[in-house]
Design an enzyme around this catalytic site. Sequence first.
Site, PDB file in Angstrom:
ATOM      1  N   HIS B 324    -162.199 -14.513 -98.896  1.00 12.55           N
ATOM      2  CA  HIS B 324    -161.936 -15.798 -98.258  1.00 12.55           C
ATOM      3  C   HIS B 324    -160.672 -15.632 -97.426  1.00 12.55           C
ATOM      4  O   HIS B 324    -159.687 -15.092 -97.919  1.00 12.55           O
ATOM      5  CB  HIS B 324    -161.758 -16.889 -99.314  1.00 12.55           C
ATOM      6  CG  HIS B 324    -161.825 -18.268 -98.737  1.00 12.55           C
ATOM      7  ND1 HIS B 324    -160.820 -18.772 -97.964  1.00 12.55           N
ATOM      8  CD2 HIS B 324    -162.769 -19.226 -98.809  1.00 12.55           C
ATOM      9  CE1 HIS B 324    -161.153 -20.001 -97.578  1.00 12.55           C
ATOM     10  NE2 HIS B 324    -162.338 -20.301 -98.086  1.00 12.55           N
ATOM     11  N   ARG B 344    -158.778 -26.139 -92.840  1.00 14.80           N
ATOM     12  CA  ARG B 344    -158.942 -25.787 -91.424  1.00 14.80           C
ATOM     13  C   ARG B 344    -159.948 -26.704 -90.744  1.00 14.80           C
ATOM     14  O   ARG B 344    -159.766 -27.084 -89.590  1.00 14.80           O
ATOM     15  CB  ARG B 344    -159.369 -24.319 -91.288  1.00 14.80           C
ATOM     16  CG  ARG B 344    -158.192 -23.355 -91.436  1.00 14.80           C
ATOM     17  CD  ARG B 344    -158.636 -21.904 -91.457  1.00 14.80           C
ATOM     18  NE  ARG B 344    -159.320 -21.592 -92.715  1.00 14.80           N
ATOM     19  CZ  ARG B 344    -160.433 -20.899 -92.809  1.00 14.80           C
ATOM     20  NH1 ARG B 344    -161.022 -20.420 -91.726  1.00 14.80           N
ATOM     21  NH2 ARG B 344    -160.982 -20.665 -93.974  1.00 14.80           N
TER      22      ARG B 344
END
Lengths: 233, 551
Positions: B324, B344
């Site tokens: 990740h 994000r």
Amino acid sequence: MADQEEQNMIDIYVMGRRYRVPEGLTIMTALEYAGYKYVRGCGCRGGFCGACSTVYRKEDDYKLKMDLACQTAVEDGMFLVQLPFVPALREAYEIEDVDPGEKDNVLLDLYPEIARCVSCNTCSKACPQDIEVMDYVQAALRGDVERTAKLSFDCLHCGLCSIRCPADIKHYHLAQLARRLKGRYLDLDSSELEKRIKELEEGIYTEEYEEMLKMTIDELKKCYEERKFEEEG
Amino acid sequence: MEDGYPDHMRKSIEKVEKTRSERVGKTFERMGAEESEEVLNRFHPDYREEGKKELVVGPSKGEKAPVELAQLLHSPSLIDPDEVDLSQIDHDVDILIIGGGGAGTVAALWAVKEGISPENILLATKLRHGDSNSMMAQGGIQAADKEIDSPIQHYLDAIGGGHFTNDEALLKALTEDAPKIMKWHEELGVMYDRDKDGDFVELPGGGTSRYRLHSAGDYTGMEIMRVLRDEFRNKDIPVLEFAPAVELLTDGNGEVTGALLMNLETNEYYVVRAKSTIMATGGFGRLHIQSYPTTNHYGATADGLVMGYRAGVPLRDMDSVQYHPTGAAHPDQVVGLLVTEKVRSLGAQPVNVDGEMFVNPLEPRDVEAAAIIRECYGREKGVTTPTGMKGVWLDSPLIDELEGEGTIEDRLPAMVRQYKRFGIDMTKDPILVFPTLHYQNGGLVINPDGSTPVKGLFASGEVSGGIHGKNRLMGNSLLDFNVFGRRAGMAAAKRAQKAGSPAKLSLEHIDKHTEDLEKAGIDTKDTSPRLLPEYRGKKVLERHLDISVTL
Ligand SMILES: Cc1cc2nc3c(=O)[nH]c(=O)nc-3n(C[C@H](O)[C@H](O)[C@H](O)COP(=O)(O)OP(=O)(O)OC[C@H]3O[C@@H](n4cnc5c(N)ncnc54)[C@H](O)[C@@H]3O)c2cc1C
Ligand code: FES
């Protein structure tokens, strides 16, 4: 982690026995450093499962505190014990049969002991997630499913509230019921979803899928590269 | 509370603050195909040949797997077949489900819907029911239900994200079933975020061309998992906790006929005979591939891969591992834990030590991760923590600037809480991130109905491979365990309804495995499955000492 020799060592007491561990660990990793291998008392290691409920006291303090071992920095002079299991009774039900619109107070029906809440707030103080547990029990008592569900949303089912409760309330089971009632009965269903399901049943994507499945990798790549992104309009 | 950031990190934060106003509303251009390839080749841990090893025994002999997994596949069994008495059957059931995370729980519920009576099912799991990766998912679940979206678009995003290596039939099933799964969740009462008309609030994710990510705050996995578990408990399905499977049982003729469980507290074995067995043991993050820290739960040790492989199921895409892009890199107590992609999605940008943008925030995961590693180790623009980790900033305060004050607290309560516990306020300060070992892209080979090539054995969830090819997009694995948990549950039920009780329970395949190891000249003290990772003593400190980055 920096060179261990440089690290400050602190003393912790695991069920009364003293161990020296480096500063900067969580309670969970400090116990491992001390030599314990978890079977119980450790699940996600990230604050999401409630397996690591821990009761502790600081050396010169009379107060018992509660927190999650994986989310709490270990401190000098902590006396620690873990509570990996809470035997609180849970009531079974069929989600189809508990429409809060048709009943007076489903929450009270299934968990009548919430009426015994003495508003001592011990549950809220015990909660490692800082949930206003007592407030949602009071909301449940009034039949306010929405508020019970919202206030309890961050619950990890660690059970520390129920272990502390003088009225034997099963807070986290009650809250789970409230959230499902909200999700199923209070929240409106998505009409967009309904539409899409109908389209799928009518098979309107069948042909397109077939075309996709027949494409060569190069054709697929081309389609992929030419995708338009929603945010770009 | 003390400031969670030391002086030298504060200085870099000041630079981030200086550039913030210029960055509002801007985005960094997406990488073209060529640059993506280059950055992956140079910086992604998966592209390091030393990290892989060729398998020398079993059905996928000749293929490559991460060294840490190969070691387990090349080890003898944890059990000695001669010491196990298989004549005493402790549980005789229609369906045995191994693993009490999302996939296992969904499978049980659909087996009941298919007509199997709950008392004829047994779910055996290693920790408590629900202690799993499923419980930890924060970001969301994909399903194409908006008008501007379609299952076809979902398919296209996923196959591109997977570098065109996905099994197409599996991917069709995934994307086509997705809306049905959302409907089922609606009926079960999963509390998804909705707008005032009841439609889902959806966000984009890395590599998705549409806003398709449904969430329940940043506790999406927990909300789904606890509802599924609640329903499972309502149905009164038998469950054994702290009783992992240690090997499958076979009829000596290639068919799976149950499993051997071990009580982790008493070390007793339990023999389970089953007409259908479903492997739902999840992933392998706790193997710490290439020494990376991980987001995964304590029990993610690849047991299902090991047991399934020995029973004859081939593995696929094991050579690709998902890191990740944004694991926590500071403070030390949370290193490796996930900083959900949703941060994000909501608008936070990755920026370097000087407060400069260097990558589009929503590249596919592998590209995003490689770009962050490049910034730290290729361009030396990372921030070093007091314990020697490197990372880049994720400029979280930008979210409130873009979406209005209070958005972060409102949409990311779990993240905010996690940082607050250690003296960092992510609504005011950026957070430091570095890639972390997250997801096992590949796994046991399955068919669209959840069956494996071995009769009697089904598999679903992270333990299986093919759906995501060599790279999974965010939000597709919560979906995966629902879609294929359901399919495996139904197919296992159908088989159980037709089949008689298996006549034979044996561990002959384990004897064969031992022979194969001998023939291949392998001699090791290790045994497998591993069941639990080893962190005692100083090992607990070593987790993020020696991340291997090649340049
Ligand atoms: C921190 C984190 C965040 C994530 N966020 C997202 C997201 O936003 N969206 C998304 O789609 N996906 C996300 N994922 C991925 C997703 O959560 C998982 O891939 C998925 O939940 C896996 O489900 P599963 O049922 O296959 O495995 P799990 O949920 O891990 O369940 C496997 C179970 O089997 C048990 N088990 C293991 N070995 C044995 C054994 N030998 N015997 C018996 N039981 C055993 C395990 O303890 C566990 O309970 C995330 C994952 C993590 C770790
Ligand atoms: S181990 Fe899951 S909350 Fe601590």
